[in-house]
Scaffold this motif. Structure first.
Motif, PDB file in Angstrom:
ATOM      1  N   TYR A   1      32.998   8.840  35.231  1.00  0.00           N
ATOM      2  CA  TYR A   1      32.523  10.223  35.301  1.00  0.00           C
ATOM      3  C   TYR A   1      33.373  11.135  34.426  1.00  0.00           C
ATOM      4  N   MET A   2      34.666  10.886  34.364  1.00  0.00           N
ATOM      5  CA  MET A   2      35.530  11.693  33.504  1.00  0.00           C
ATOM      6  C   MET A   2      35.074  11.587  32.045  1.00  0.00           C
ATOM      7  N   ARG A   3      34.581  10.433  31.662  1.00  0.00           N
ATOM      8  CA  ARG A   3      34.197  10.214  30.268  1.00  0.00           C
ATOM      9  C   ARG A   3      32.799  10.749  29.968  1.00  0.00           C
ATOM     10  N   TRP A   4      31.847  10.460  30.855  1.00  0.00           N
ATOM     11  CA  TRP A   4      30.446  10.733  30.544  1.00  0.00           C
ATOM     12  C   TRP A   4      29.862  11.914  31.303  1.00  0.00           C
ATOM     13  N   GLY A   5      30.521  12.340  32.362  1.00  0.00           N
ATOM     14  CA  GLY A   5      30.028  13.486  33.118  1.00  0.00           C
ATOM     15  C   GLY A   5      28.691  13.221  33.788  1.00  0.00           C
TER      16      GLY A   5
ATOM     17  N   ASP B   1      30.002   7.193  48.599  1.00  0.00           N
ATOM     18  CA  ASP B   1      30.746   8.006  47.632  1.00  0.00           C
ATOM     19  C   ASP B   1      31.358   7.145  46.528  1.00  0.00           C
ATOM     20  N   GLY B   2      31.185   5.827  46.611  1.00  0.00           N
ATOM     21  CA  GLY B   2      31.623   4.955  45.526  1.00  0.00           C
ATOM     22  C   GLY B   2      30.910   5.255  44.215  1.00  0.00           C
ATOM     23  N   TYR B   3      29.737   5.891  44.302  1.00  0.00           N
ATOM     24  CA  TYR B   3      29.021   6.280  43.085  1.00  0.00           C
ATOM     25  C   TYR B   3      29.663   7.492  42.399  1.00  0.00           C
ATOM     26  N   ALA B   4      30.487   8.263  43.121  1.00  0.00           N
ATOM     27  CA  ALA B   4      31.029   9.509  42.571  1.00  0.00           C
ATOM     28  C   ALA B   4      31.876   9.305  41.321  1.00  0.00           C
ATOM     29  N   PRO B   5      32.857   8.386  41.302  1.00  0.00           N
ATOM     30  CA  PRO B   5      33.640   8.221  40.076  1.00  0.00           C
ATOM     31  C   PRO B   5      32.847   7.630  38.918  1.00  0.00           C
ATOM     32  N   VAL B   6      31.667   7.090  39.203  1.00  0.00           N
ATOM     33  CA  VAL B   6      30.829   6.523  38.148  1.00  0.00           C
ATOM     34  C   VAL B   6      29.953   7.590  37.512  1.00  0.00           C
ATOM     35  N   ALA B   7      29.292   8.400  38.345  1.00  0.00           N
ATOM     36  CA  ALA B   7      28.347   9.382  37.800  1.00  0.00           C
ATOM     37  C   ALA B   7      28.337  10.696  38.561  1.00  0.00           C
ATOM     38  N   GLY B   8      29.344  10.964  39.385  1.00  0.00           N
ATOM     39  CA  GLY B   8      29.499  12.270  40.002  1.00  0.00           C
ATOM     40  C   GLY B   8      28.708  12.468  41.281  1.00  0.00           C
ATOM     41  N   VAL B   9      28.850  13.665  41.842  1.00  0.00           N
ATOM     42  CA  VAL B   9      28.218  13.980  43.118  1.00  0.00           C
ATOM     43  C   VAL B   9      26.701  13.898  43.024  1.00  0.00           C
ATOM     44  N   PHE B  10      26.122  14.169  41.842  1.00  0.00           N
ATOM     45  CA  PHE B  10      24.669  14.095  41.716  1.00  0.00           C
ATOM     46  C   PHE B  10      24.168  12.662  41.884  1.00  0.00           C
ATOM     47  N   ALA B  11      24.975  11.694  41.459  1.00  0.00           N
ATOM     48  CA  ALA B  11      24.604  10.294  41.661  1.00  0.00           C
ATOM     49  C   ALA B  11      24.606   9.955  43.142  1.00  0.00           C
ATOM     50  N   VAL B  12      25.611  10.483  43.868  1.00  0.00           N
ATOM     51  CA  VAL B  12      25.646  10.251  45.320  1.00  0.00           C
ATOM     52  C   VAL B  12      24.418  10.886  45.970  1.00  0.00           C
ATOM     53  N   SER B  13      24.094  12.109  45.570  1.00  0.00           N
ATOM     54  CA  SER B  13      22.905  12.777  46.104  1.00  0.00           C
ATOM     55  C   SER B  13      21.654  11.965  45.817  1.00  0.00           C
TER      56      SER B  13
ATOM     57  N   ASN C   1      44.011  12.604  48.150  1.00  0.00           N
ATOM     58  CA  ASN C   1      44.363  11.527  47.224  1.00  0.00           C
ATOM     59  C   ASN C   1      43.226  11.213  46.252  1.00  0.00           C
ATOM     60  N   ASP C   2      43.463  10.241  45.401  1.00  0.00           N
ATOM     61  CA  ASP C   2      42.514   9.924  44.331  1.00  0.00           C
ATOM     62  C   ASP C   2      41.207   9.344  44.848  1.00  0.00           C
ATOM     63  N   GLN C   3      41.150   9.005  46.125  1.00  0.00           N
ATOM     64  CA  GLN C   3      39.916   8.502  46.735  1.00  0.00           C
ATOM     65  C   GLN C   3      39.175   9.580  47.525  1.00  0.00           C
ATOM     66  N   GLY C   4      39.634  10.807  47.411  1.00  0.00           N
ATOM     67  CA  GLY C   4      38.968  11.899  48.109  1.00  0.00           C
ATOM     68  C   GLY C   4      39.328  12.008  49.575  1.00  0.00           C
ATOM     69  N   GLU C   5      40.402  11.365  49.988  1.00  0.00           N
ATOM     70  CA  GLU C   5      40.818  11.376  51.390  1.00  0.00           C
ATOM     71  C   GLU C   5      41.904  12.427  51.607  1.00  0.00           C
ATOM     72  N   ILE C   6      41.769  13.185  52.679  1.00  0.00           N
ATOM     73  CA  ILE C   6      42.782  14.184  53.022  1.00  0.00           C
ATOM     74  C   ILE C   6      43.988  13.469  53.628  1.00  0.00           C
TER      75      ILE C   6
ATOM     76  N   LYS D   1      37.603  12.413  44.116  1.00  0.00           N
ATOM     77  CA  LYS D   1      36.938  11.112  44.012  1.00  0.00           C
ATOM     78  C   LYS D   1      36.337  10.921  42.625  1.00  0.00           C
ATOM     79  N   GLU D   2      35.735  11.971  42.086  1.00  0.00           N
ATOM     80  CA  GLU D   2      35.095  11.871  40.767  1.00  0.00           C
ATOM     81  C   GLU D   2      36.096  11.620  39.657  1.00  0.00           C
ATOM     82  N   THR D   3      37.263  12.237  39.750  1.00  0.00           N
ATOM     83  CA  THR D   3      38.240  12.191  38.661  1.00  0.00           C
ATOM     84  C   THR D   3      39.354  11.173  38.865  1.00  0.00           C
ATOM     85  N   GLY D   4      39.479  10.641  40.087  1.00  0.00           N
ATOM     86  CA  GLY D   4      40.551   9.692  40.355  1.00  0.00           C
ATOM     87  C   GLY D   4      41.927  10.316  40.276  1.00  0.00           C
TER      88      GLY D   4
END
Length: 499
Positions: free
Chosen positions: A471-475, A152-164, A441-446, A422-425
Motif C-alpha cells: 500500500y505504501m508503494r501503490w496506494g 485487516d490483512g488486506y490493509a497493508p496490501v491495498a488499504g482500508v478500501f480493500a478491507v471495505s 504498533n505496526d500491526q494496528g494494535e494498541i 496497519k496500512e504503512t507498517g
C-alpha cells in the motif's frame, strides 16, 4: 425484500444505516459491518433507479445521523448553538452525506446488474470519493470495523478500501446464500482465507537501531478554557510540570496546540526557549503542537497579514522540523468560499483562517529518526498519511478531541489511526489533549493507551521500522482499478443482456 412497499423498505433502509455505526468503536459490534451493507443490497433488489435513490438516501441519512452525531458536541456545547439548531445542522449534514449513498444506489440500479461483484466495487468508489470531494469527509468506512479482526490483512496490501470491499462483498455473498445460490460460498471462503493468510505476512521489520524511548504528555485542558487568554499561563504550567519527570527520555511529545498561542508572542517565546534549553540539557528531543505564524516574508512596511498554520514543531536535542497541517477542518480552521459568501454572511470577511500547508513536506527528525506527521483528522485521509509516511521510521499524530466530549467521535478517530499503522507498517505515536493518547504498533494494535479526560503521562519504548508495504508503494490505485474493471464488466454485461 424486493416486494416490500417502498415506505417499509425505506424504513428498513434507514434502520440498516443506523446500525452500521455500531460496528465501529466504541461499540465494536463488527459483524454488523457485514450485515448493514447486505441489507441495503437486498432492499435495492428490482427497484427502479428513482426508488433506489430514495432508499440510498434513507440509508445514508441513518448512517450519518447516528455515526456523525459526535458533531453535536462541538456545534452545541462549544459552538454556542442552541440544541434545536444544532440538531437541524446534524440533520443537514446527514442529508448531504446521504447523497453519496443515494447517487450510488441510483447508479447501481440504472447501469449495473444486481450482483455482489458490482455492488461492492461501487461501494468502494463511493467511500473513495468521500476523501476528496468538497475537501472530503472520510469517516465511517466499513473497513475500519475489521481492524484487528482478521480481514485487516488486506490493509497493508491495498488499504482500508480493500478491507471495505472484502467486507461488503462477503456480506452481499451471504445475502445471496439466502436465495440458495450456494456457489457464493466459494468466494466467501477464499476471501476469508486470503485475509487471514495475509495477516501472517510482516511487510516491514524493526531496524537494528536502539528503540526510541517516548513520553506522551496529556494535559487534559478543558476545551472551554483552552483558548482563553487568561488560561494560557496555566496551560503552559501544566505541560511544563507533567514533563519534569520525563526529560532524559529520547522524545517528549505534547499534543495539538499544546502551546495555545503563536510562537512569537511575549508569553510563548521565552517559554519555548526555556523548554528547548531543558530538553538540550537532558538530551531529549521535544515535539509539540503550536499555531505557527509565518513571519519569513514580513517587513516593517508589510500591509498584508502573515499566514498562520496549525503546526507541529521539533526542538531539543537532535530534534528539528516543522510540519504545517495540509487538510484543514471546514468552518473550524478555515471558512470555505469565504469571499463568495461575503454578500450572504458579511462577517466571514472578518474571520481569520488557518492556511493549509503545502504537499510534500519533509518529516520531522528526532534522534536520527524520521517522524511522518499528521495533525488531528488528517489521519482520516489514507492517501495523505501514506504520502507523508514515505521514508519514515515512525508516524506521529497530535490531536485535540476535546471538541467531541464523551461521544463516539474520539474513539472512531483512534480506530482510523490503527488502520493507518496497519496500512504503512509503522508504529504510530498519538498524543492528544484529553485522550486517547496511545502507542499503536505496526500491526494496528494498541500497545498502550491513556484514559480519556485524565491528566496523564504515557511512556513507551518503540522500534523504528524499515521496509515498505504494497500500500505504501501503490496506494489506492489497485483497488480502484479492480473496482472500475468489475463495474465496466457489469455495465457491458447489462447492456448485452438488454439487447
Amino acid at each position: 425484500m424486493s416486494k416490500l412497499p417502498l415506505f417499509v423498505a425505506g424504513v428498513a433502509s434507514l434502520i440498516a444505516g443506523v446500525l452500521l455505526p455500531l460496528a465501529f468503536a466504541p461499540y465494536n459490534l463488527w459483524l454488523i459491518a457485514f450485515i448493514s451493507p447486505a441489507l441495503l443490497y437486498l432492499l435495492l433488489n428490482q427497484r427502479s433507479p428513482a426508488q433506489a435513490f430514495l432508499l440510498g438516501e434513507a440509508y445514508g441519512f441513518g448512517l450519518w445521523a447516528v455515526g456523525g452525531f459526535w458533531l453535536y458536541t462541538s456545534i452545541h456545547e462549544y459552538g454556542d448553538t442552541s440544541a434545536p439548531i444544532a440538531l437541524l445542522m446534524i440533520a443537514g449534514v446527514a442529508l448531504v452525506m446521504g447523497l453519496f449513498n443515494a447517487i450510488g444506489a441510483w447508479f447501481y440500479r440504472r447501469f449495473l446488474p444486481e450482483s455482489p461483484l458490482t455492488f461492492a466495487p461501487l461501494w468502494i468508489v463511493i467511500e473513495w470519493v468521500k476523501t476528496w470531494l468538497f475537501t472530503g469527509f472520510p469517516w465511517l468506512f466499513v473497513g475500519y470495523a475489521l481492524i484487528s479482526h482478521g480481514l485487516d490483512g488486506y490493509a497493508p496490501v491495498a488499504g482500508v478500501f480493500a478491507v471495505s470491499a472484502v467486507v461488503v462483498l462477503i456480506g452481499c455473498a451471504f445475502a445471496e446464500l439466502l436465495r440458495r445460490r450456494w456457489f457464493w460460498l466459494v468466494p466467501i471462503i477464499i476471501l476469508i482465507a486470503v485475509g487471514i493468510g495475509l495477516n501472517q505476512i510482516r511487510w516491514t521489520k524493526p531496524k537494528a537501531s536502539p528503540v526510541l524511548s517516548v513520553s506522551l504528555i496529556q494535559g487534559n485542558i478543558p476545551q472551554d478554557l483552552k483558548w482563553l487568554t487568561e488560561y494560557r499561563e496555566k496551560t503552559l504550567q501544566i505541560y511544563a510540570h507533567l514533563s519534569k519527570s520525563e526529560w532524559g527520555r529520547d522524545l517528549i511529545v505534547w499534543p495539538e496546540s499544546a502551546i495555545p498561542m503563536f510562537q512569537n508572542e511575549p508569553e510563548a517565546a521565552p517559554f519555548i526557549e526555556e523548554m528547548h534549553e531543558i530538553a538540550l540539557a537532558h538530551h531529549s528531543a521535544w515535539v509539540m503542537g503550536i499555531p505557527y505564524l509565518d513571519l519569513s516574508n514580513q517587513t516593517s512596511t508589510s500591509t498584508i497579514d502573515p499566514p498562520f498554520y496549525n503546526a507541529i514543531g521539533g526542538l531539543g536535542d537532535h530534534g528539528s522540523g516543522l510540519y504545517k497541517k495540509q487538510r484543514l477542518v471546514p468552518f473550524g480552521e478555515y471558512i470555505p468560499f469565504a469571499g463568495t459568501l461575503d454578500w450572504i454572511l458579511p462577517s466571514l470577511s472578518k474571520t481569520g483562517s488557518f492556511t493549509a500547508g503545502p504537499a510534500g513536506q519533509a518529516p520531522l527528525h528526532v534522534k536520527g529518526h524520521a517522524l511522518a506527521a499528521a495533525i488531528c483528522y488528517e489521519v482520516a485521509y489514507p492517501n495523505l498519511t501514506r504520502l507523508n509516511a514515505q521514508d519514515s521510521d515512525f508516524l506521529v499524530t497530535l490531536s485535540n478531541d476535546a471538541w467531541f466530549g464523551t461521544s463516539a467521535g474520539p474513539l472512531q478517530h483512534l480506530q482510523m489511526v490503527q488502520m493507518r499503522s496497519k496500512e504503512t507498517g509503522r508504529w504510530f505515536i498519538r498524543a492528544t489533549n484529553t485522550g486517547v493518547s496511545a502507542f499503536i504498533n505496526d500491526q494496528g494494535e494498541i500497545v498502550k493507551r491513556t484514559p480519556q479526560f485524565k491528566t496523564a503521562v504515557l511512556r513507551g519504548n518503540l522500534p523504528a521500522m524499515t521496509g515498505e508495504t504494497p500500500y505504501m508503494r501503490w496506494g489506492d490505485l489497485p483497488i480502484l482499478l479492480i473496482s472500475a474493471l468489475l463495474m465496466l464488466i457489469g455495465l457491458w454485461a447489462k447492456l448485452r443482456y438488454q439487447r
